[in-house]
Design an enzyme around this catalytic site. Structure first.
Site, PDB file in Angstrom:
ATOM      1  CG  ASP A   1      -2.176  -5.071  -7.980  1.00 37.94           C
ATOM      2  OD1 ASP A   1      -2.999  -4.650  -7.534  1.00 37.94           O
ATOM      3  OD2 ASP A   1      -0.910  -5.751  -7.873  1.00 37.94           O
TER       4      ASP A   1
ATOM      5  CB  SER B   1      -3.090 -12.571  -3.262  1.00 30.58           C
ATOM      6  OG  SER B   1      -2.401 -11.168  -2.346  1.00 30.58           O
TER       7      SER B   1
ATOM      8  CE  LYS C   1       0.652  -8.502  -8.358  1.00 21.74           C
ATOM      9  NZ  LYS C   1       0.820  -7.303  -7.810  1.00 21.74           N
TER      10      LYS C   1
ATOM     11  CG  ASP D   1      -1.836  -0.801   1.016  1.00 25.81           C
ATOM     12  OD1 ASP D   1      -2.517  -1.950  -0.364  1.00 25.81           O
ATOM     13  OD2 ASP D   1      -2.556  -1.370   2.167  1.00 25.81           O
TER      14      ASP D   1
ATOM     15  N   GLY E   1       2.003   1.714  -2.782  1.00 32.88           N
ATOM     16  CA  GLY E   1       1.525   2.611  -4.407  1.00 32.88           C
ATOM     17  C   GLY E   1       2.467   2.384  -5.257  1.00 32.88           C
TER      18      GLY E   1
END
Length: 226
Positions: free
Chosen positions: A55, A42, A38, A13, A15
């Site tokens: 993402d 999850s 990637k 978290d 960014g």
């Protein structure tokens, strides 16, 4: 020959995905044949029975990519990939990660690979032990570190850098996120981080910024052949 870079972070978290999206966007807007990959994600959203890799979808939308990028392992539970795999099955295999990455790299001149969580992230932990660093090394990539610009970042950046150095992972730069130009503490965090680590902060991203403030040639120079 494709060129690549791995994006990691000082923690969850801060960014990392947001900044990764801006990086790929910068490349695409400058006419670069750029892609994203990637290994494991999850916390995916279940939409009509299909897991959507958030993402990857964010980067796709931000950068204006035409297709959904490849994510080799997608888990529903919003926990570390090693635990999600224990709950859901389908643990990460490095051979699959390498194969998927190679296939993606062949499509693009520049491939940006995003990690999961911070640098010490267990990807698989059963009879096999795979950490994020193992993925970085298996793909032969150098890395960028994304860090929040606020209080505590000197400690978190230095610890991340020292850990990566101890694992012989090359670091090509640091990017600060949530940076407020003129903020005395954040300006000092940037200065102290560079002085202590000897690694340049290549960009400082302000809150809700839609662009990465870095020269395109400087950005391209961070990528290395894969």
């Amino acid at each position: 020959m494709s060129k690549g870079i791995f994006i990691t972070a000082t923690g969850t978290d801060v960014g990392k995905t947001y900044v990764t999206g801006l990086i790929v966007k910068k490349l695409v807007q400058n006419g670069i044949n750029a892609g994203y990959y990637k290994a494991a994600l999850s916390g995916a959203e279940n939409v009509n029975g299909t897991l959507i890799p958030g993402d990857a979808d964010f980067v796709r939308k931000t950068a204006g990519l035409k297709t959904m990028p490849t994510v080799s392992y997608i888990y529903k539970n919003a926990v570390s990939p090693h635990l999600a795999a224990k709950i859901e099955g389908n643990p990460v295999e490095l051979s699959i990660v390498k194969s998927d990455f190679t296939a993606e790299a062949e499509k693009y001149d520049y491939i940006t690979v995003e990690g999961s969580g911070g640098i010490i992230c267990p990807i698989r932990y059963d009879e096999q032990k795979i950490f994020l660093e193992d993925i970085i090394k298996s793909l032969g990539l150098s890395a960028l570190i994304v860090a929040d610009a606020g209080l505590g970042t000197i400690n978190s950046v230095v610890l991340t850098v020292e850990y990566m150095r101890s694992r012989n992972i090359k670091i090509n730069g640091i990017i600060f996120n949530n940076f407020h130009k003129g903020n005395v503490m954040e300006e000092d965090n940037l200065k102290m981080t560079e002085e202590i680590t000897g690694i340049k902060v290549i960009a400082a991203v302000s809150e809700n910024s839609e662009n990465l403030d870095i020269d395109i040639n400087s950005l391209l120079s961070l990528y290395e052949e894969v």
